[in-house]
Scaffold this active site. Structure first.
Site, PDB file in Angstrom:
ATOM      1  N   GLU A 132       1.154  -1.178   0.105  1.00  0.00           N
ATOM      2  CA  GLU A 132       0.050  -0.084  -0.101  1.00  0.00           C
ATOM      3  C   GLU A 132       0.870   1.137   0.056  1.00  0.00           C
ATOM      4  O   GLU A 132       1.937   1.431   0.302  1.00  0.00           O
ATOM      5  CB  GLU A 132      -0.983   0.058   1.161  1.00  0.00           C
ATOM      6  CG  GLU A 132      -0.059   0.036   2.520  1.00  0.00           C
ATOM      7  CD  GLU A 132      -0.953   0.852   3.681  1.00  0.00           C
ATOM      8  OE1 GLU A 132      -1.485   1.801   3.420  1.00  0.00           O
ATOM      9  OE2 GLU A 132      -0.756   0.479   4.734  1.00  0.00           O
TER      10      GLU A 132
ATOM     11  N   LYS B  21      -5.457  10.919   0.773  1.00  0.00           N
ATOM     12  CA  LYS B  21      -5.668   9.684   1.152  1.00  0.00           C
ATOM     13  C   LYS B  21      -6.904   9.049   0.569  1.00  0.00           C
ATOM     14  O   LYS B  21      -7.882   9.284   0.932  1.00  0.00           O
ATOM     15  CB  LYS B  21      -5.516   9.457   2.656  1.00  0.00           C
ATOM     16  CG  LYS B  21      -6.019   8.135   3.407  1.00  0.00           C
ATOM     17  CD  LYS B  21      -5.992   8.420   4.957  1.00  0.00           C
ATOM     18  CE  LYS B  21      -6.721   7.202   5.466  1.00  0.00           C
ATOM     19  NZ  LYS B  21      -6.839   7.405   7.010  1.00  0.00           N
TER      20      LYS B  21
ATOM     21  N   VAL C 101      -5.473   0.400   2.682  1.00  0.00           N
ATOM     22  CA  VAL C 101      -5.452  -0.968   2.884  1.00  0.00           C
ATOM     23  C   VAL C 101      -6.506  -1.510   1.792  1.00  0.00           C
ATOM     24  O   VAL C 101      -6.393  -2.374   0.978  1.00  0.00           O
ATOM     25  CB  VAL C 101      -5.452  -1.756   4.200  1.00  0.00           C
ATOM     26  CG1 VAL C 101      -5.776  -3.296   4.005  1.00  0.00           C
ATOM     27  CG2 VAL C 101      -4.315  -1.658   5.025  1.00  0.00           C
TER      28      VAL C 101
ATOM     29  N   ASP D 291     -17.453   5.473  13.475  1.00  0.00           N
ATOM     30  CA  ASP D 291     -16.066   5.357  12.491  1.00  0.00           C
ATOM     31  C   ASP D 291     -15.604   3.964  12.519  1.00  0.00           C
ATOM     32  O   ASP D 291     -14.795   3.733  13.613  1.00  0.00           O
ATOM     33  CB  ASP D 291     -15.102   6.430  13.271  1.00  0.00           C
ATOM     34  CG  ASP D 291     -13.887   6.762  12.163  1.00  0.00           C
ATOM     35  OD1 ASP D 291     -13.796   5.925  11.230  1.00  0.00           O
ATOM     36  OD2 ASP D 291     -13.069   7.893  12.612  1.00  0.00           O
TER      37      ASP D 291
ATOM     38  N   SER E 106     -13.027   1.907   9.977  1.00  0.00           N
ATOM     39  CA  SER E 106     -12.448   1.872   8.469  1.00  0.00           C
ATOM     40  C   SER E 106     -13.210   1.077   7.465  1.00  0.00           C
ATOM     41  O   SER E 106     -13.818  -0.140   7.868  1.00  0.00           O
ATOM     42  CB  SER E 106     -11.030   1.307   8.792  1.00  0.00           C
ATOM     43  OG  SER E 106     -10.612   1.270   7.561  1.00  0.00           O
ATOM     44  N   ALA E 107     -13.191   1.442   6.191  1.00  0.00           N
ATOM     45  CA  ALA E 107     -13.643   0.793   5.138  1.00  0.00           C
ATOM     46  C   ALA E 107     -12.769  -0.235   5.024  1.00  0.00           C
ATOM     47  O   ALA E 107     -13.293  -1.231   4.011  1.00  0.00           O
ATOM     48  CB  ALA E 107     -13.787   1.739   3.948  1.00  0.00           C
ATOM     49  N   ASP E 108     -11.746  -0.451   5.541  1.00  0.00           N
ATOM     50  CA  ASP E 108     -10.728  -1.437   5.177  1.00  0.00           C
ATOM     51  C   ASP E 108     -11.634  -3.046   5.542  1.00  0.00           C
ATOM     52  O   ASP E 108     -11.302  -3.656   4.890  1.00  0.00           O
ATOM     53  CB  ASP E 108      -9.559  -1.781   6.331  1.00  0.00           C
ATOM     54  CG  ASP E 108      -8.567  -0.557   5.761  1.00  0.00           C
ATOM     55  OD1 ASP E 108      -8.731  -0.027   4.792  1.00  0.00           O
ATOM     56  OD2 ASP E 108      -7.502  -0.528   6.587  1.00  0.00           O
TER      57      ASP E 108
ATOM     58  N   LYS F  70      -3.459  -1.051  15.325  1.00  0.00           N
ATOM     59  CA  LYS F  70      -2.873  -0.164  16.447  1.00  0.00           C
ATOM     60  C   LYS F  70      -3.961  -0.060  17.644  1.00  0.00           C
ATOM     61  O   LYS F  70      -5.051  -0.015  17.362  1.00  0.00           O
ATOM     62  CB  LYS F  70      -2.429   1.296  15.904  1.00  0.00           C
ATOM     63  CG  LYS F  70      -1.331   1.056  15.049  1.00  0.00           C
ATOM     64  CD  LYS F  70      -0.575   2.590  15.037  1.00  0.00           C
ATOM     65  CE  LYS F  70       0.873   2.318  14.225  1.00  0.00           C
ATOM     66  NZ  LYS F  70       0.484   2.437  12.870  1.00  0.00           N
TER      67      LYS F  70
HETATM   68  N1  PSU Z   1      -2.864   2.055  10.423  1.00  0.00           N
HETATM   69  C1  PSU Z   1      -1.409   2.048  10.541  1.00  0.00           C
HETATM   70  N2  PSU Z   1      -0.770   2.878   9.497  1.00  0.00           N
HETATM   71  C2  PSU Z   1      -1.556   3.320   8.474  1.00  0.00           C
HETATM   72  C3  PSU Z   1      -2.792   2.956   8.245  1.00  0.00           C
HETATM   73  C4  PSU Z   1      -3.488   2.465   9.343  1.00  0.00           C
HETATM   74  O1  PSU Z   1      -0.912   1.799  11.489  1.00  0.00           O
HETATM   75  O2  PSU Z   1      -0.898   4.183   7.531  1.00  0.00           O
HETATM   76  C5  PSU Z   1      -3.483   3.285   7.094  1.00  0.00           C
HETATM   77  C6  PSU Z   1      -3.580   2.339   6.242  1.00  0.00           C
HETATM   78  O3  PSU Z   1      -3.482   2.802   4.849  1.00  0.00           O
HETATM   79  C7  PSU Z   1      -5.227   1.884   6.283  1.00  0.00           C
HETATM   80  C8  PSU Z   1      -5.871   3.387   6.838  1.00  0.00           C
HETATM   81  O4  PSU Z   1      -5.727   1.254   5.360  1.00  0.00           O
HETATM   82  O5  PSU Z   1      -4.979   4.020   7.595  1.00  0.00           O
HETATM   83  C9  PSU Z   1      -7.051   3.193   7.494  1.00  0.00           C
HETATM   84  O6  PSU Z   1      -7.630   4.480   7.623  1.00  0.00           O
HETATM   85  P1  PSU Z   1      -9.187   4.827   8.005  1.00  0.00           P
HETATM   86  O7  PSU Z   1      -9.271   4.349   9.310  1.00  0.00           O
HETATM   87  O8  PSU Z   1      -9.334   6.251   7.762  1.00  0.00           O
HETATM   88  O9  PSU Z   1      -9.896   3.771   6.977  1.00  0.00           O
HETATM   89 MN    MN Z   2     -12.783   6.409   9.547  1.00  0.00          MN
END
Ligand code: PSU
Ligand code: MN
Length: 307
Positions: A30, A91, A111, A143, A145-147, A164
């Site tokens: 990524e 992003k 991701v 909130d 993540s869309a992951d 994390k």
């Molecule tokens: N967690 C980390 N480092 C990162 C990310 C997550 O420790 O850089 C990044 C990854 O690209 C992950 C994204 O897919 O943040 C998730 O962000 P969000 O919660 O906005 O979906």
């Molecule tokens: Mn989010």
């Protein structure tokens, strides 16, 4: 399988296209970790260094990102450098891809977006540092993540060091269960906590070799499941962030994010940046170790799957 080839919005590099066509191992990487997760100039060192490490293991790297609106699977070194240094790189998760396309933006892919593009380019394995997940205040903010939903629909094997501790780890594991995403520990029955080897949560299953991870991915395919297989690979305890320091900084970072009114997809970059400054580089050192380990394991799994 749907392919990215043929879409004017997606460019697959010649090297990656040929490797996929020949059934040679390819590892997707990524780029949000480069554009938003690591400070400059370390981000470029890590981006180029990871690709070198993957090649040394006999695997073709495919770092994925968006350049001027075009999604690129297999960024060139110059494109990788652009995402690491240019001003105004956004992003991009999956929903942001069409926006970036229509507006001609540069973007690091999360991701979710990376896995989505990698799968459509025929790539079977991907490595990242930490996965997105359920945020601590999700019951109020929604909130998540869309992951997570994207991984439920993207049959790739993803190596990460867990999520994390800035997130709600227990809720994230529950959501992965709901979404039918298998999660196994790599040589451990404890879910790793990114900076620390053990998040305090148990995992029912583990795999102990790249071959076993590959067997799990094949079994997923045999059942025709659409979900990713998550391989949770802990940092070597010798290189983890001191757990006491970790707990203290986490508490501070959460207060600071709240005070600064940080919300939405700015939350993760804000907290990561806070960690880096507050630990004076110790979290960065752990972060780099974590990522290096995941890149190496991803490459080994890609080889096991191709073999
Ligand atoms: N967690 C980390 N480092 C990162 C990310 C997550 O420790 O850089 C990044 C990854 O690209 C992950 C994204 O897919 O943040 C998730 O962000 P969000 O919660 O906005 O979906
Ligand atoms: Mn989010």
């Amino acid at each position: 399988m749907p392919t990215a080839s043929g879409s004017p919005a997606v460019r697959v590099s010649e090297e990656v296209r040929a490797a996929v066509a020949d059934g040679r191992p390819v590892l997707a990487l990524e780029s949000t970790i480069l554009s938003h997760g690591l400070p400059s100039p370390r981000n470029l060192e890590v981006g180029l260094g990871s690709e070198r490490e993957v090649r040394d293991l006999g695997v073709v790297p495919a770092t994925i990102g968006v350049i001027g609106g075009e999604a690129v699977v297999g960024l060139s070194p110059a494109e990788l450098e652009h995402l690491c240094t240019a001003i105004g790189v956004v992003k991009a998760s999956v929903r942001d891809l069409p926006v970036a396309r229509a507006k001609g933006l540069d973007a690091g892919t999360t991701v979710a977006a990376t896995a989505w593009l990698a799968h459509r380019a025929g790539i079977r394995v991907m490595s990242t540092g930490g996965l997105g997940g359920v945020h601590r205040d999700a019951a109020q903010t929604f909130d998540e993540s869309a992951d997570l939903p994207v991984l439920a629909e993207t049959p790739i094997t993803l190596v990460s060091a867990g999520v994390k501790s800035i997130l709600d780890i227990g809720a994230t594991l529950e959501r992965l269960e709901t979404l039918n995403v298998p999660v196994v520990g790599y040589r451990t029955n404890r879910y790793p906590g990114f900076y620390v080897a053990d998040s305090g949560f148990d995992l029912e299953y583990r795999v102990d070799s790249p071959a076993e991870a590959a067997a799990l991915a094949r079994a997923r395919d045999e059942f025709g499941l659409t979900s990713a297989v998550l391989v949770a690979n802990p940092v070597d305890p010798a290189h983890q962030l001191d757990p006491a320091l970790h707990d203290r900084v986490l508490a501070e970072a959460l207060v600071a994010a709240d005070a600064a009114g940080i919300t939405g997809h700015d939350t993760t970059p804000f907290l990561l940046d806070y960690f880096q400054r507050a630990t004076e580089g110790a979290s960065l050192a752990a972060n780099l170790e974590v990522y290096r380990g995941n890149v190496a394991l991803g490459a080994e799994i890609a080889r096991a799957l191709a073999g």
